[in-house]
Write an enzyme that holds these catalytic residues in place. Structure first.
Site, PDB file in Angstrom:
ATOM      1  N   HIS A 290       0.879  -1.178   0.000  1.00 14.98           N
ATOM      2  CA  HIS A 290       0.000   0.000   0.000  1.00 14.98           C
ATOM      3  C   HIS A 290       0.911   1.221   0.000  1.00 14.98           C
ATOM      4  CE1 HIS A 290      -2.436  -2.967   2.289  1.00 14.98           C
ATOM      5  NE2 HIS A 290      -3.498  -2.363   1.823  1.00 14.98           N
TER       6      HIS A 290
ATOM      7  N   ASP B 208       2.333   1.986   3.371  1.00 17.88           N
ATOM      8  CA  ASP B 208       3.221   0.973   3.982  1.00 17.88           C
ATOM      9  C   ASP B 208       4.663   1.370   3.711  1.00 17.88           C
ATOM     10  OD1 ASP B 208       0.929  -0.560   4.286  1.00 17.88           O
ATOM     11  OD2 ASP B 208       1.372  -1.844   2.549  1.00 17.88           O
TER      12      ASP B 208
END
Ligand code: XLS
Ligand code: NI
Ligand code: NI
Length: 446
Positions: free
Chosen positions: A108, A111
């Protein structure tokens, strides 16, 4: 795999490149069944699975739960400067992935890259991080299976992103997806995932469901067109999940998503990313949702994990059930493979698993479990008994009036009239127990 990534620090000093050592080995850091270059049904295991390591669980998740903080200490998280910490995390991610030998990874936006409320700062950070990721991809040969945007953690997304009742939030979601799609192109991603974490609702009293779903379709169409306009050639994937965090999620299961995609003309560009534990939360077997997608020609990719039979939430455990992996591989082989998708370990080690090597052991066990599933499924298919049984079960549609019925050549009156000659039928057995025994025999065969 070209080579192992070594950053400024080594995060997994006791681990070497994980190798296949066969079932007899004592080494917990070796494959017993997954042999990347072993051919099964015409393709290597590496090609069948296209395994991926998930950034969020393996490099971000230190094990916190609603009752307590993390239990694992990730040394790559100790830098106070968010960008430097992101670089350390990228070092850890690529050291881990290149040692483990999953040819792909997934992430993501937030992340890998520090989030920021100011879109300009968010974007600037992301561009720096993309460069680092690209450099590490090129050095190791590890590729990006898919990336995605986190449109569910930040409080602004508490009522959804594309389906948020406040248009201003929709724009922020679009901004993140736009930046992520640019990253997909830059990093050569095979797919781009939309998981609608909070695209749903908890109270119908305050929700205009029809309008929200139309907004979601509009958002997806716009994202698709933007991605294509900047040269994204990969597959867009929707990941169904019935609940958690929302009470009602719009992308409930494979069948719901397929209906939605078709209703909005999105089924040419979008496929499904199916997660085992999401299918089971929807009250289905994992293999059921895979088959539903395969039958629609929309089986895109897989989030490999499992739930807990006694818990009703998304425990995201590593897959270890050989029946499940066998069933999943029967469907996948039957569908002609996973195509541009892969098997991404959307899975986390348990909170009490606190050694950094547990991260390796968990992935190794998951890859081994799928390797056994693949070999077993291939064995069942090549034995041909199950296939033969299945085709015989439907043989009455292969010729004569049954075939005419399938081709639309019978009217309803003629169909009903045939009942007169179809009396006193022999009841053919469905043979479920015989099939279950067949699976056991295939699992245990040498
Ligand atoms: C959460 C989802 C998520 C998606 C990517 O349950 O599985 O991890 O895979 O956003
Ligand atoms: Ni997932
Ligand atoms: Ni999940």
């Amino acid at each position: 795999m070209k080579s192992i990534w070594t950053g400024k620090r080594t995060y997994f000093p006791t681990v070497k490149a994980v190798a296949y050592e066969g079932p007899a080995t004592d080494n917990p850091l070796a494959f017993r069944f997954y042999k990347a270059d072993q051919k099964v049904a015409g393709k290597t295991m590496e090609e069948h699975f296209r395994f991926a390591t998930a950034y969020w669980h393996t490099f971000c998740n230190e094990g916190s739960d609603p009752f307590g903080p993390g239990t694992r200490v990730f040394p790559w998280n100790d830098n106070k400067d968010p960008l430097e910490a992101a670089r350390d995390k990228a070092d850890a991610a690529f050291e881990f992935t290149s040692k483990l030998g999953t040819p792909f990874y997934c992430f993501h936006d937030v992340d890998a890259s520090p989030d920021h409320d100011d879109p300009a700062v968010y974007e600037k950070n992301f561009h720096v991080v993309i460069k680092w990721l690209k450099e590490r991809q090129e050095a190791t040969g590890v590729k990006l299976l898919w990336n995605t945007s986190n449109l569910f953690s930040h409080p602004r997304y508490r009522n959804g992103a594309a389906t948020n009742p406040d248009f201003r939030v929709v724009t922020r979601g679009a901004f993140q997806v736009k930046t992520s799609l640019e990253a997909s192109v830059e990093l050569g991603a095979s797919n781009y995932v939309f998981w609608g974490g909070r695209e749903g609702y908890s109270s119908l009293w305050n929700t205009n469901m029809k309008r929200e779903q139309e907004h979601m379709a509009r958002f997806l169409m716009m994202a698709r067109d933007y991605g294509r306009s900047i040269g994204f050639k990969g597959v867009y994937l929707i990941e169904p999940k019935p609940m958690e965090p929302s009470k009602h999620q719009y992308d409930f299961d494979a069948a719901t998503v397929i209906g939605f995609l078709r209703a909005h003309g999105l089924d040419k560009d979008f496929k499904l990313n199916l997660e085992a534990n999401h299918a089971t939360l929807a009250g289905h077997e994992f293999a059921h949702d895979l088959q539903v997608a395969a039958d629609a020609g929309l089986l895109g990719s897989i989030d490999a994990n499992r739930g807990d039979p006694q818990n009703g939430w998304d425990t995201d455990q590593f897959p270890n059930d050989l029946y499940e992996t066998t069933k999943a591989m029967l469907v996948t082989l039957g569908a002609g493979g996973i195509g541009h998708g892969g098997f991404n370990f959307d899975a986390k080690v348990r909170r009490s698993s606190t050694d950094l090597t547990d991260l390796f052991e968990a992935h190794i066990a998951g890859m081994d479990a799928f390797a056994v599933g693949l070999v077993t499924a291939d064995r069942i298919r090549s034995q041909g008994k199950l296939g033969k049984f299945l085709s015989e079960r439907y043989a009455s549609f292969d010729s004569g009036a049954g075939a005419d019925f399938e081709k639309g050549k019978l009217d309803f009156k003629a169909l009903a009239a045939l009942a007169h000659s179809n009396q006193n039928l022999h009841l053919a057995s469905g043979k479920e127990e015989w099939i279950e025994a067949l699976i056991n025999q295939a699992l245990l065969a040498k």
